[in-house]
Design a protein around this motif. Structure first.
Motif, PDB file in Angstrom:
ATOM      1  N   MET A  49       0.816  -1.219   0.000  1.00  0.00           N
ATOM      2  CA  MET A  49       0.000   0.000   0.000  1.00  0.00           C
ATOM      3  C   MET A  49       0.846   1.263   0.000  1.00  0.00           C
ATOM      4  O   MET A  49       0.571   2.216  -0.732  1.00  0.00           O
ATOM      5  N   TRP A  50       1.905   1.279   0.819  1.00  0.00           N
ATOM      6  CA  TRP A  50       2.694   2.500   0.973  1.00  0.00           C
ATOM      7  C   TRP A  50       3.515   2.844  -0.270  1.00  0.00           C
ATOM      8  O   TRP A  50       4.051   3.943  -0.397  1.00  0.00           O
ATOM      9  N   LEU A  51       3.585   1.901  -1.243  1.00  0.00           N
ATOM     10  CA  LEU A  51       4.400   2.117  -2.438  1.00  0.00           C
ATOM     11  C   LEU A  51       3.554   2.366  -3.685  1.00  0.00           C
ATOM     12  O   LEU A  51       4.091   2.643  -4.746  1.00  0.00           O
ATOM     13  N   ARG A  52       2.245   2.293  -3.555  1.00  0.00           N
ATOM     14  CA  ARG A  52       1.390   2.413  -4.734  1.00  0.00           C
ATOM     15  C   ARG A  52       1.477   3.800  -5.354  1.00  0.00           C
ATOM     16  O   ARG A  52       1.554   4.804  -4.671  1.00  0.00           O
ATOM     17  N   GLY A  53       1.479   3.799  -6.706  1.00  0.00           N
ATOM     18  CA  GLY A  53       1.539   5.054  -7.444  1.00  0.00           C
ATOM     19  C   GLY A  53       2.938   5.594  -7.642  1.00  0.00           C
ATOM     20  O   GLY A  53       3.103   6.656  -8.242  1.00  0.00           O
ATOM     21  N   GLN A  54       3.967   4.879  -7.181  1.00  0.00           N
ATOM     22  CA  GLN A  54       5.338   5.372  -7.300  1.00  0.00           C
ATOM     23  C   GLN A  54       6.099   4.741  -8.465  1.00  0.00           C
ATOM     24  O   GLN A  54       7.278   5.037  -8.681  1.00  0.00           O
ATOM     25  N   GLY A  55       5.453   3.826  -9.184  1.00  0.00           N
ATOM     26  CA  GLY A  55       6.061   3.290 -10.389  1.00  0.00           C
ATOM     27  C   GLY A  55       7.195   2.312 -10.168  1.00  0.00           C
ATOM     28  O   GLY A  55       8.028   2.121 -11.061  1.00  0.00           O
ATOM     29  N   ARG A  56       7.241   1.694  -9.017  1.00  0.00           N
ATOM     30  CA  ARG A  56       8.278   0.686  -8.785  1.00  0.00           C
ATOM     31  C   ARG A  56       7.717  -0.430  -7.909  1.00  0.00           C
ATOM     32  O   ARG A  56       6.699  -0.270  -7.244  1.00  0.00           O
ATOM     33  N   GLY A  57       8.419  -1.557  -7.932  1.00  0.00           N
ATOM     34  CA  GLY A  57       7.966  -2.710  -7.177  1.00  0.00           C
ATOM     35  C   GLY A  57       8.739  -2.912  -5.896  1.00  0.00           C
ATOM     36  O   GLY A  57       9.508  -2.048  -5.457  1.00  0.00           O
ATOM     37  N   TRP A  58       8.554  -4.099  -5.309  1.00  0.00           N
ATOM     38  CA  TRP A  58       9.155  -4.385  -4.015  1.00  0.00           C
ATOM     39  C   TRP A  58       9.439  -5.883  -3.910  1.00  0.00           C
ATOM     40  O   TRP A  58       8.721  -6.708  -4.478  1.00  0.00           O
ATOM     41  N   VAL A  59      10.500  -6.201  -3.208  1.00  0.00           N
ATOM     42  CA  VAL A  59      10.822  -7.587  -2.876  1.00  0.00           C
ATOM     43  C   VAL A  59      10.934  -7.676  -1.366  1.00  0.00           C
ATOM     44  O   VAL A  59      11.662  -6.894  -0.736  1.00  0.00           O
ATOM     45  N   THR A  60      10.194  -8.588  -0.771  1.00  0.00           N
ATOM     46  CA  THR A  60      10.205  -8.751   0.675  1.00  0.00           C
ATOM     47  C   THR A  60      10.374 -10.236   0.995  1.00  0.00           C
ATOM     48  O   THR A  60      10.346 -11.079   0.104  1.00  0.00           O
ATOM     49  N   ALA A  61      10.577 -10.542   2.263  1.00  0.00           N
ATOM     50  CA  ALA A  61      10.829 -11.935   2.640  1.00  0.00           C
ATOM     51  C   ALA A  61      10.168 -12.263   3.965  1.00  0.00           C
ATOM     52  O   ALA A  61       9.999 -11.400   4.831  1.00  0.00           O
ATOM     53  N   GLU A  62       9.796 -13.527   4.099  1.00  0.00           N
ATOM     54  CA  GLU A  62       9.351 -14.077   5.381  1.00  0.00           C
ATOM     55  C   GLU A  62      10.178 -15.326   5.664  1.00  0.00           C
ATOM     56  O   GLU A  62      10.542 -16.067   4.738  1.00  0.00           O
ATOM     57  N   TYR A  63      10.479 -15.544   6.944  1.00  0.00           N
ATOM     58  CA  TYR A  63      11.361 -16.632   7.374  1.00  0.00           C
ATOM     59  C   TYR A  63      10.702 -17.365   8.527  1.00  0.00           C
ATOM     60  O   TYR A  63      10.077 -16.739   9.396  1.00  0.00           O
ATOM     61  N   ALA A  64      10.833 -18.678   8.529  1.00  0.00           N
ATOM     62  CA  ALA A  64      10.278 -19.464   9.633  1.00  0.00           C
ATOM     63  C   ALA A  64      11.028 -20.780   9.747  1.00  0.00           C
ATOM     64  O   ALA A  64      11.572 -21.294   8.762  1.00  0.00           O
ATOM     65  N   MET A  65      11.059 -21.304  10.960  1.00  0.00           N
ATOM     66  CA  MET A  65      11.612 -22.628  11.196  1.00  0.00           C
ATOM     67  C   MET A  65      10.471 -23.584  11.503  1.00  0.00           C
ATOM     68  O   MET A  65       9.610 -23.275  12.330  1.00  0.00           O
ATOM     69  N   LEU A  66      10.454 -24.725  10.837  1.00  0.00           N
ATOM     70  CA  LEU A  66       9.439 -25.718  11.145  1.00  0.00           C
ATOM     71  C   LEU A  66       9.646 -26.240  12.565  1.00  0.00           C
ATOM     72  O   LEU A  66      10.770 -26.229  13.086  1.00  0.00           O
ATOM     73  N   PRO A  67       8.567 -26.682  13.218  1.00  0.00           N
ATOM     74  CA  PRO A  67       8.673 -27.069  14.626  1.00  0.00           C
ATOM     75  C   PRO A  67       9.762 -28.101  14.923  1.00  0.00           C
ATOM     76  O   PRO A  67      10.418 -28.028  15.962  1.00  0.00           O
ATOM     77  N   ARG A  68      10.015 -29.072  14.040  1.00  0.00           N
ATOM     78  CA  ARG A  68      11.045 -30.054  14.306  1.00  0.00           C
ATOM     79  C   ARG A  68      12.278 -29.860  13.424  1.00  0.00           C
ATOM     80  O   ARG A  68      12.950 -30.814  13.054  1.00  0.00           O
ATOM     81  N   ALA A  69      12.585 -28.606  13.125  1.00  0.00           N
ATOM     82  CA  ALA A  69      13.818 -28.301  12.391  1.00  0.00           C
ATOM     83  C   ALA A  69      15.045 -28.511  13.270  1.00  0.00           C
ATOM     84  O   ALA A  69      16.165 -28.627  12.769  1.00  0.00           O
TER      85      ALA A  69
END
Length: 237
Positions: A49-69
């Motif tokens: 939402m905060w980037l709309r109308g600015q003519g560029r994209g975004w790359v983001t990440a989510e990280y998680a460990m599985l319970p028995r990692a």
């Protein structure tokens, strides 16, 4: 002697397996020794939402460990309602690392989310995640170009990461969990394929480290990341 008789400047066995998730636009199963991380790249046809109308994209990440990692089961962070501080730190690091080699205006007003899920942990989960995430992101962008969603490749360079540490006075590359737990100094380095520094995280445990020791760790990281970039190139060839 290190596990598997590794030399101080030797990586653990590394593999990058592409297209392991049927529905994701890009995916990679990355293995650094016994650390295994599934990285997927998902395209959304709108930016945050905060980037709309600015003519560029975004790359983001989510990280998680599985319970028995790990050796004992950990509670899913989603059950507690919010990610831990460590998780937030790592997923921000992954996102920053990928954006450092992206031409975001060339992506258009779109967002790519990289999910890094640790299946098995034996040290270096954040560095393995970054290295595998680049492959997943590259495949997502290739998928977009094949469908004329974008014309040019927004990726300007490779990016990869590796851990280093000083173990019993010896600078060593790519630490497993036991080494990381006993290291006098441990560090994580994120570099581009051209050798540009994206991020350096270095911490002393019990005693300080010298500038010369930091320089030696950086030298190890540069050589290790150069090999990781070669593996990335081979994986996408």
């Amino acid at each position: 002697m290190r596990a598997q008789n590794r030399a101080p400047d030797e990586l653990r066995p590394v593999s990058l397996e592409r297209k392991v998730a049927r529905y994701a636009e890009g995916s990679c199963l990355v293995k650094f020794g016994e650390t295994h991380v599934l990285c997927t790249a998902s395209l959304e046809d709108k930016p945050p939402m905060w980037l709309r109308g600015q003519g560029r994209g975004w790359v983001t990440a989510e990280y998680a460990m599985l319970p028995r990692a790990t050796h004992t089961r950990s509670r899913r962070e989603s059950a507690s309602g919010r990610p831990s501080g460590r998780t937030q730190e790592i997923q921000r690091l992954i996102g920053r690392s990928l954006r450092a080699v992206m031409n975001l205006p060339a992506l258009g007003e779109r967002q790519i989310t990289i999910d890094c899920d640790v299946i098995q942990a034996d040290g270096g989960t954040r560095t393995a995640s970054i290295t595998g995430a680049w492959v997943a992101l590259n495949d997502c962008l290739t998928w977009m170009r094949s469908r004329s969603i974008i014309r040019d490749n927004p990726l300007r360079d490779h990016v990869a990461a590796v851990s280093c540490g000083i173990i019993k006075g010896v600078p060593s590359l790519d630490l497993d969990y036991d080494e990381d737990s006993s290291a006098h100094t441990d560090a994580n380095f994120v570099l581009t394929g051209a050798g540009g520094l994206v991020e350096v995280q270095a911490t002393a445990e019990g005693a300080t480290f010298s500038e010369a020791e930091l320089t030696s760790l950086l030298g190890l990281a540069k050589s290790g990341i150069a090999r990781l970039v070669e593996l990335q190139k081979a994986a996408i060839a």
